[in-house]
Design a protein around this motif. Structure first.
Motif, PDB file in Angstrom:
ATOM      1  N   PHE A   1       0.858  -1.180   0.000  1.00  0.00           N
ATOM      2  CA  PHE A   1       0.000   0.000   0.000  1.00  0.00           C
ATOM      3  C   PHE A   1       0.894   1.229   0.000  1.00  0.00           C
TER       4      PHE A   1
ATOM      5  N   ARG B   1       3.704   3.366   0.098  1.00  0.00           N
ATOM      6  CA  ARG B   1       5.115   2.997   0.220  1.00  0.00           C
ATOM      7  C   ARG B   1       5.338   1.990   1.343  1.00  0.00           C
TER       8      ARG B   1
ATOM      9  N   GLY C   1      -4.363   3.750  -3.119  1.00  0.00           N
ATOM     10  CA  GLY C   1      -3.272   2.976  -2.530  1.00  0.00           C
ATOM     11  C   GLY C   1      -2.008   2.980  -3.357  1.00  0.00           C
TER      12      GLY C   1
ATOM     13  N   ASN D   1      -1.582   9.465  -1.258  1.00  0.00           N
ATOM     14  CA  ASN D   1      -1.046  10.646  -0.589  1.00  0.00           C
ATOM     15  C   ASN D   1       0.257  11.166  -1.184  1.00  0.00           C
ATOM     16  N   PHE D   2       0.974  10.304  -1.901  1.00  0.00           N
ATOM     17  CA  PHE D   2       2.309  10.701  -2.332  1.00  0.00           C
ATOM     18  C   PHE D   2       2.312  11.292  -3.737  1.00  0.00           C
TER      19      PHE D   2
ATOM     20  N   CYS E   1       7.680   6.264  -6.201  1.00  0.00           N
ATOM     21  CA  CYS E   1       8.758   5.708  -5.370  1.00  0.00           C
ATOM     22  C   CYS E   1       9.381   6.756  -4.456  1.00  0.00           C
ATOM     23  N   GLY E   2       9.624   7.949  -4.999  1.00  0.00           N
ATOM     24  CA  GLY E   2      10.163   9.015  -4.175  1.00  0.00           C
ATOM     25  C   GLY E   2      11.686   9.027  -4.112  1.00  0.00           C
TER      26      GLY E   2
ATOM     27  N   ASP F   1       1.563   8.388   8.221  1.00  0.00           N
ATOM     28  CA  ASP F   1       3.016   8.316   8.276  1.00  0.00           C
ATOM     29  C   ASP F   1       3.604   8.818   6.953  1.00  0.00           C
TER      30      ASP F   1
ATOM     31  N   ASN G   1       6.439   8.364   5.616  1.00  0.00           N
ATOM     32  CA  ASN G   1       7.256   7.417   4.856  1.00  0.00           C
ATOM     33  C   ASN G   1       6.430   6.296   4.239  1.00  0.00           C
ATOM     34  N   TYR G   2       5.413   5.857   4.948  1.00  0.00           N
ATOM     35  CA  TYR G   2       4.677   4.662   4.526  1.00  0.00           C
ATOM     36  C   TYR G   2       3.241   4.957   4.063  1.00  0.00           C
ATOM     37  N   GLY G   3       2.665   6.058   4.539  1.00  0.00           N
ATOM     38  CA  GLY G   3       1.278   6.367   4.196  1.00  0.00           C
ATOM     39  C   GLY G   3       0.264   5.662   5.081  1.00  0.00           C
ATOM     40  N   THR G   4       0.697   5.176   6.231  1.00  0.00           N
ATOM     41  CA  THR G   4      -0.168   4.363   7.093  1.00  0.00           C
ATOM     42  C   THR G   4      -0.579   5.116   8.356  1.00  0.00           C
TER      43      THR G   4
ATOM     44  N   GLY H   1      -0.756  -1.274  13.581  1.00  0.00           N
ATOM     45  CA  GLY H   1       0.038  -0.076  13.307  1.00  0.00           C
ATOM     46  C   GLY H   1       0.271   0.222  11.843  1.00  0.00           C
ATOM     47  N   SER H   2      -0.006  -0.730  10.959  1.00  0.00           N
ATOM     48  CA  SER H   2       0.154  -0.492   9.516  1.00  0.00           C
ATOM     49  C   SER H   2      -1.215  -0.542   8.852  1.00  0.00           C
TER      50      SER H   2
ATOM     51  N   PHE I   1      -4.635   1.354   6.858  1.00  0.00           N
ATOM     52  CA  PHE I   1      -4.825   2.358   5.805  1.00  0.00           C
ATOM     53  C   PHE I   1      -6.239   2.322   5.258  1.00  0.00           C
TER      54      PHE I   1
END
Lengths: 164, 412
Positions: free
Chosen positions: A140, A142, B92, B191-192, B196-197, B282, B284-287, B298-299, B301
């Motif tokens: 999902f 990153r 996602g 969100n990003f 990859c970034g 988050d 970094n992760y989007g969670t 914790g992960s 979405f």
């Protein structure tokens, strides 16, 4: 980051049908020495994997198994769970990229591919539950996490909740 | 907001249904001004009709998948264009990806292929949870409703111009066809801003971008963020700080559920935050976090691209024939708490139905579809499309601010 309690929490220990096919175990243990993947193979494979993944390797001995933790060059944490005198029975991964699953799943990779084809869950979560392979993959944004294990190879007394 | 739009929605949905059903069809056509795919005259300029239906015919039937229509043009062209239906709307992932087989003859060749900066053609591997897709990176203009993302890098999956798949890309089943991918294209508006970034700018990472030389040798390549696949909405001239997905309530298995994708947050009369709350994710992760039955996931979405609620609860039986879903004897009414990284918390009531019963209805919108994460992945709680029914779900992008709060965040 706030709490990322990976693979933690309640494992109510769903009863595992003892689909421990002897043939399966034999097959898994007989994986060729040249194979570069881990699941179902002997304890030498984490060392090979850590080279292939260009990562760092740390081994943590536990009561019933050893945890070989590899942090790959791209920052993915891979853990391979190996019985003290037996094969790797589980692999987990967590990070921002998907690690080389062909390497980590070894002879189970093709099984995963065939089981994954019929899913209806979307591109971001995949669950496989079969007598010979249990696997979850999440991708999902990153986030990339997942774990796979072979029920028949789980050492007795080891619960799924321990695999993080 | 929803009530004000309802009448209009019916009109849009009706017209979408009327012209749907077909394939993305046809070849390149002349595209001259005016309205385009999915956006009706008089409909808000920053809105686009979306629909939950059975997906493209070639996919063989999808459930709880959200689709829209996008027009792809050669850069700076209003003539060399093609309208693609059944573009999956996905929060996602980031970036626009189209199946070469849906793109039709001619247009792909008019979309210039990107390079890796050192003289090689740029190709991309995208690795989802359920498989991978491989294809070229090309530049296109995307007309999405009445807004345009100009000269945006997109992936053309299964492009014949791409060399053979590199071994390091193969992490599961291949999804290079409409049938295996489940859509003609995917519009990643998570969100990003890029897929990859910085990670792919500072290092060449296997399984992401590849430079392929004239001998078809492909090696992982480090690619600057601006040249990676971009969130198309973030490139609009206006209303580029986020999106809102607005779907009607669905209380029983239903066919053809229409809704609205709204561009921008707090930039127009139709996209104010209203009573919605903000939950930061988050960076970094989007969670974010979910609390369920005393455990912390914790992960977690919110994901319009997942077909159900996916979480581990070993007390709920899975279906005998499809263990990826739950099959309780009757629908279970459940509660969980969504918690943003900023501490904002809200209790959510939801239902986990019997998936065998739901699938037997042959409906495409199943509001109670739920399933486990098979290996007891107790940190993951996936709030899939059923969560979106009856809500306005906000997705604010990183790198900017929406409703006065810096992204990335989600709201509802």
């Amino acid at each position: 980051m706030l709490t990322r309690a990976r693979w933690g929490a309640a494992d109510a220990g769903r009863s595992w049908r003892a689909a421990a096919l002897g043939a399966l175990i034999a097959c898994a243990l007989a994986a060729p020495e040249t194979a570069r993947a881990a699941l179902g193979e002997n304890v030498a494979s984490p060392a090979r994997d850590h080279e292939a993944l260009r990562g760092t390797l740390a081994v943590t001995p536990m009561q019933r198994y050893d945890v070989h933790e590899i942090v790959t060059a791209s920052g993915v944490t891979v853990r391979e769970y190996a019985a003290h005198t037996g094969p790797v029975f589980a692999v987990t991964w967590s990070g921002t990229q998907v690690p080389d699953l062909k390497l980590l799943l070894g002879t189970y990779f093709d099984r995963y591919v065939s089981l994954a084809k019929t899913h209806r869950t979307g591109h971001h979560v995949l669950s496989i539950e079969s007598p010979d392979l249990v696997m979850t993959a999440v991708r999902f944004q990153r986030t990339a996490t997942g774990r796979a294990y072979v029920p028949a190879l789980l050492p007795s007394g080891v619960s799924r909740g321990e695999l993080r | 907001m929803r009530h004000a739009w309802t009448g209009l929605l019916l009109v849009i949905v009706g017209s979408l249904t009327a012209c749907g059903g077909g394939n993305s069809s046809g070849g390149v056509f002349n595209f001259g001004g005016g309205g385009n795919g999915g956006s009706g005259a008089g409909y808000g300029a920053n809105t686009l009709a979306v629909i939950v239906d059975g997906g493209p015919a070639a996919a063989g039937g999808t459930v709880n998948m959200l689709f829209t229509t996008v027009t792809i043009c050669a850069p700076h062209s209003t003539r060399n264009c093609q309208t693609i239906d059944h573009v999956q709307v996905d929060t996602g992932s980031t970036g626009f990806r189209v199946l070469a087989s849906a793109l039709g003859n001619g247009l792909a060749a008019q979309l210039p292929q990107a390079g890796d900066g050192i003289g090689n053609a740029l190709d991309e591997c995208v690795q989802f949870a359920d498989g991978y897709s491989w294809g070229t990176v090309r530049t296109a203009d995307l007309n999405i409703g009445s807004e345009t993302a100009a000269a945006v890098p997109i992936q053309v999956i299964g492009d014949a111009a791409a060399p053979a798949v590199p071994a390091s890309c193969v992490t599961g089943p291949q999804e290079n066809s409409v049938q295996s991918f489940g859509a003609n294209a995917i519009l990643g508006i998570g969100n990003f801003l890029s897929d990859c970034g910085m990670a792919c700018e500072t290092s060449a990472i296997a399984g992401t971008y590849y430079g392929c030389d004239s001998s078809a040798n492909c090696l992982p390549a480090a690619i600057p963020v601006a040249q990676q696949l971009q969130n198309p909405v973030s490139l609009f001239a206006a209303d580029y700080n986020g999106v809102i997905i607005s779907l009607p309530d669905v209380t029983a298995p239903s066919a053809n559920v229409g809704g609205t994708l709204i561009f921008g947050i707090g930039t127009q009369p139709d996209n104010a935050l209203g009573n919605a709350r903000i939950y930061t994710v988050d960076s970094n992760y989007g969670t974010l976090n979910t609390l369920y039955r005393g455990s912390q996931f914790g992960s977690s979405f919110l994901d319009a691209g997942s077909s159900g609620y996916f979480f581990t609860d070993n007390t709920i039986p899975t279906c005998a024939d499809q263990p990826a879903f739950y099959c309780p004897p009757s629908a279970l009414l459940l509660n969980a708490t969504i918690q943003g990284m900023n501490g904002a918390m809200t209790d959510i009531a939801f239902a986990a139905g019997n998936a065998d019963v739901d699938f037997a209805t042959n409906a495409e919108a199943l509001p109670n579809l739920a399933g486990p994460t098979a290996s007891n992945a107790a940190d993951v709680f996936d709030w899939g499309l059923p969560f979106f029914y009856g809500r306005d779900v906000y997705v604010a992008f990183e790198g900017g601010s929406a409703a006065g709060v810096a992204g990335p965040w989600v709201g509802f």
